[in-house]
Design a protein around this motif. Structure first.
Motif, PDB file in Angstrom:
ATOM      1  N   UNK A  11     -98.351  43.854  46.291  1.00  0.00           N
ATOM      2  CA  UNK A  11     -97.524  44.767  45.287  1.00  0.00           C
ATOM      3  C   UNK A  11     -96.086  45.026  45.756  1.00  0.00           C
ATOM      4  N   UNK A  12     -96.145  45.522  46.994  1.00  0.00           N
ATOM      5  CA  UNK A  12     -94.814  45.872  47.553  1.00  0.00           C
ATOM      6  C   UNK A  12     -93.761  44.784  47.694  1.00  0.00           C
TER       7      UNK A  12
ATOM      8  N   UNK B 251     -89.483  41.915  40.992  1.00  0.00           N
ATOM      9  CA  UNK B 251     -90.442  41.945  39.957  1.00  0.00           C
ATOM     10  C   UNK B 251     -90.292  42.938  39.181  1.00  0.00           C
ATOM     11  N   UNK B 252     -90.767  42.690  37.709  1.00  0.00           N
ATOM     12  CA  UNK B 252     -90.749  44.204  36.886  1.00  0.00           C
ATOM     13  C   UNK B 252     -92.105  44.540  36.446  1.00  0.00           C
ATOM     14  N   UNK B 253     -93.184  44.341  37.574  1.00  0.00           N
ATOM     15  CA  UNK B 253     -94.402  44.724  37.283  1.00  0.00           C
ATOM     16  C   UNK B 253     -94.576  46.276  37.790  1.00  0.00           C
ATOM     17  N   UNK B 254     -95.344  47.119  37.255  1.00  0.00           N
ATOM     18  CA  UNK B 254     -95.488  48.361  37.727  1.00  0.00           C
ATOM     19  C   UNK B 254     -96.439  48.226  39.057  1.00  0.00           C
TER      20      UNK B 254
ATOM     21  N   UNK C 120     -97.607  36.025  37.398  1.00  0.00           N
ATOM     22  CA  UNK C 120     -96.209  35.164  37.595  1.00  0.00           C
ATOM     23  C   UNK C 120     -95.138  35.471  36.635  1.00  0.00           C
ATOM     24  N   UNK C 121     -95.465  35.850  35.535  1.00  0.00           N
ATOM     25  CA  UNK C 121     -94.231  36.110  34.422  1.00  0.00           C
ATOM     26  C   UNK C 121     -93.449  37.348  34.760  1.00  0.00           C
ATOM     27  N   UNK C 122     -93.812  38.235  35.882  1.00  0.00           N
ATOM     28  CA  UNK C 122     -93.080  39.231  36.146  1.00  0.00           C
ATOM     29  C   UNK C 122     -91.913  39.106  36.971  1.00  0.00           C
ATOM     30  N   UNK C 123     -91.943  37.792  37.577  1.00  0.00           N
ATOM     31  CA  UNK C 123     -91.021  37.480  38.622  1.00  0.00           C
ATOM     32  C   UNK C 123     -90.031  36.727  38.062  1.00  0.00           C
ATOM     33  N   UNK C 124     -88.805  37.005  38.634  1.00  0.00           N
ATOM     34  CA  UNK C 124     -87.758  36.210  38.476  1.00  0.00           C
ATOM     35  C   UNK C 124     -87.925  34.808  38.798  1.00  0.00           C
ATOM     36  N   UNK C 125     -87.580  33.600  37.946  1.00  0.00           N
ATOM     37  CA  UNK C 125     -87.917  32.395  37.902  1.00  0.00           C
ATOM     38  C   UNK C 125     -87.730  31.703  39.129  1.00  0.00           C
ATOM     39  N   UNK C 126     -86.686  32.051  39.945  1.00  0.00           N
ATOM     40  CA  UNK C 126     -86.384  31.456  41.224  1.00  0.00           C
ATOM     41  C   UNK C 126     -87.004  31.901  42.523  1.00  0.00           C
ATOM     42  N   UNK C 127     -88.169  32.963  42.115  1.00  0.00           N
ATOM     43  CA  UNK C 127     -88.736  33.541  43.343  1.00  0.00           C
ATOM     44  C   UNK C 127     -90.178  33.679  42.887  1.00  0.00           C
TER      45      UNK C 127
ATOM     46  N   UNK D  30     -92.480  31.159  43.521  1.00  0.00           N
ATOM     47  CA  UNK D  30     -93.314  30.605  44.605  1.00  0.00           C
ATOM     48  C   UNK D  30     -93.290  31.902  45.508  1.00  0.00           C
ATOM     49  N   UNK D  31     -92.174  32.594  46.000  1.00  0.00           N
ATOM     50  CA  UNK D  31     -92.426  33.399  46.871  1.00  0.00           C
ATOM     51  C   UNK D  31     -93.284  34.605  46.653  1.00  0.00           C
ATOM     52  N   UNK D  32     -93.515  34.797  45.407  1.00  0.00           N
ATOM     53  CA  UNK D  32     -94.342  36.128  45.122  1.00  0.00           C
ATOM     54  C   UNK D  32     -95.840  35.702  45.060  1.00  0.00           C
TER      55      UNK D  32
END
Lengths: 309, 235
Positions: free
Chosen positions: B135-136, B143-146, B204-211, B213-215
């Motif tokens: 999560x961290x 990412x914009x997830x709480x 996956x939706x909470x991450x910016x698109x170019x990252x 895979x990293x998340x």
């Protein structure tokens, strides 16, 4: 206008040369103007007439806005740590590729990190390596048990803990020592500044990536092949480190430079061989006379037990 | 007020009629009182619910929470792009799953050897600290997830692996052998893929698109480690 030419997109080699001269300068994104362009426009504007004064003010405002950055967030804020994870997938993959193929002139920090170190690679490569070590070590025990059923199989979960501690200590304490040593030498020699601590951690983290496929390939139960893969991985990894450290160290005395680089390579070799011996079970020879040792062992085991009873 | 509204209308008589031109003809008299009560139905309902949860029976409370947990289990088992897990997050489900998994995975107390399977505490620590670190990582990448929403999703998506653990324990009651191992390998691999797909669908939706895979990679590593612990379990 020369100002327009200055503001045009620079080739990467120029940018890396600029970085080599001013290592403290932080690269901004390519869509932002370089601060150096501002100096040229101001100088040019002063020699042109009244009509250009508005342009000069505009440029001045723009450069003031660009150069004036927000004060860096304190280390207790979340934004401070977010700046270390400011990488995209393509950047991480590019850095990994750069660590896999070290070239003599190719400084990893300048060409791949571009003075924007990230902690993502270091942290997750170390985590992956620790888990892969534990998993493949356990798998080698499975393979050994198939050959020699007398070996007792167990999940060996404590190896996960050992692997994690070993890899993380190596990837963080050794760069700390290296960075401290380089700063001390810089204080004595008054030369171009060494890498920051995070850059050193990044170098070490990405250099450990080549061990992940090597550890998986160590499952192949052919001893000379294992040594070959180990030597190959060590060569790639250590040469990456040496090529990156060489520009910083070459201004120092020859003795110190050679000693430092050989210590770095030696520590890396120690890590590789230590992992190989601790985590991997050597395969028992296939033509072991299995019944004979079992027969000779069992009376020895039984007799002390009967004596005790 | 009337004069102010009329003057723009006078100025623009030559141009085509502007919007709301007719408003200037209507005079708002001061006599009509505009007052009353605005009742918001939601607010009163919430107040009712608050007082009633204190008075309801214990069974009602427990059943309500269990039903919420069960509903989320269904969402995990049939992962669709829905917001239920994210909107009404709770950590009861992850706790139940983690305790069940740790209880089933711990090495038996009779087995005194040092290099056995994980202890209860080790499984607990891996699951919870692993989820916190992921999560961290996701938050640091932008990412914009709480925090708790992400913990909730990661915890609930352990459900397929817990089911795999139950199946593995049942399979291990039979005769050990290569067939036994193949069945367990197949089941664990299937459930591992299910967990990763389920959690990716939510996260996956909470991450910016170019990252993305990293998340997603740390989630993959997390469920891989748990699957490994399940696969290497020996009773």
């Amino acid at each position: 206008m020369a100002a327009a030419a200055e503001l045009a997109f620079h080739e990467f080699e120029e940018a890396t040369n600029l970085l080599a001269e001013t290592p403290e300068a932080v690269t901004t994104r390519s869509d932002q103007l370089s601060p150096q362009g501002g100096h040229v426009t101001v100088a040019l504007g002063s020699s042109v007439g009244y009509r250009a004064e508005d342009e000069l003010e505009e440029e001045g405002d723009k450069t003031a806005l660009l150069q004036e950055e927000k004060p860096p967030p304190g280390f207790w804020t979340f934004g401070y740590y977010q700046s270390f994870f400011d990488v995209d997938t393509s950047q991480v993959l590019d850095r990994i590729r750069g660590s896999l193929m070290p070239r003599p002139g190719h400084n990893f920090v300048r060409h791949h990190l571009r003075n924007r170190p990230d902690l993502y690679g270091s942290f997750w490569i170390c985590a992956t390596l620790a888990f892969v070590l534990a998993v493949t070590g356990n798998l080698s025990l499975v393979l050994a048990q198939r050959r020699d059923p007398s070996i007792h199989y167990s999940p060996q979960f404590h190896k996960v803990t050992v692997a994690g501690i070993a890899i993380y200590c190596y990837a963080w304490l050794v760069p700390l020592a290296l960075w401290g040593f380089l700063r001390w030498r810089q204080g004595i020699r008054e030369r171009v500044g060494p890498y920051t601590f995070l850059e050193t951690v990044s170098i070490y983290g990405y250099s450990l990536f080549v061990f992940i496929p090597t550890v998986i390939l160590w499952l192949i139960p052919v001893p000379w092949l294992q040594w070959f893969f180990g030597a190959l991985a060590l060569a790639l990894s250590a040469s990456g480190l040496v090529f990156t450290l060489w520009p910083v160290v070459r201004e120092d005395t020859r003795l110190v430079a050679v000693a430092l680089l050989s210590t770095v390579v030696l520590l890396h070799a120690l890590l590789a061989t230590g992992c190989k011996f601790y985590f991997f079970q050597p395969l028992p020879a296939e033509h072991l006379a299995l019944p004979a040792p079992a027969a000779s062992l069992s009376p020895n085991i039984l007799s002390p037990a009967t004596v005790k009873v | 007020m009337a004069e102010a509204t009329e003057s723009p209308g006078d100025q623009e008589t030559a141009s085509p009629r502007p919007l709301f031109a007719g408003l200037s003809d209507i005079s708002i008299s001061q006599d009509i009182p505009i007052e009353g009560e605005i009742t918001i139905p939601m607010k009163s309902r919430i107040r009712e619910r608050d007082s009633s949860t204190l008075n309801e029976s214990v069974q009602n409370t427990i059943m309500r929470d269990l039903k919420a947990v069960g509903k989320k289990f269904m969402h995990v088992l049939y992962p669709r792009k829905s917001n239920t897990l994210l909107r009404d997050w709770d950590l009861w489900g992850p706790l139940i799953l983690c305790v069940t998994l740790a209880l089933m995975l711990q090495r038996s107390s009779l087995d005194g050897e040092e290099d056995g399977g994980p202890q209860f505490a080790e499984v607990f620590v891996i699951v919870w600290f692993g989820a916190v670190i992921i999560t961290l990582n996701s938050k640091l990448l932008g990412g914009n997830i709480s925090f708790f929403q992400s913990l909730c999703v990661l915890g609930y998506c352990i459900l397929p692996l817990t089911v795999a653990m139950v199946i593995c324990r049942l399979v291990l009651l039979t005769e050990p052998g290569p067939v036994n191992f193949m069945i367990r390998l197949f089941v664990v691999t299937l459930m591992f893929a299910w967990s990763v797909v389920a959690s990716t669908a939510f996260l996956a939706d909470s991450q910016p698109p170019n990252r993305k895979a990293l998340a997603v990679y740390p989630v993959f590593l997390f469920y891989f480690v748990i699957s490994w612990m399940i696969l290497t379990f020996i009773p």
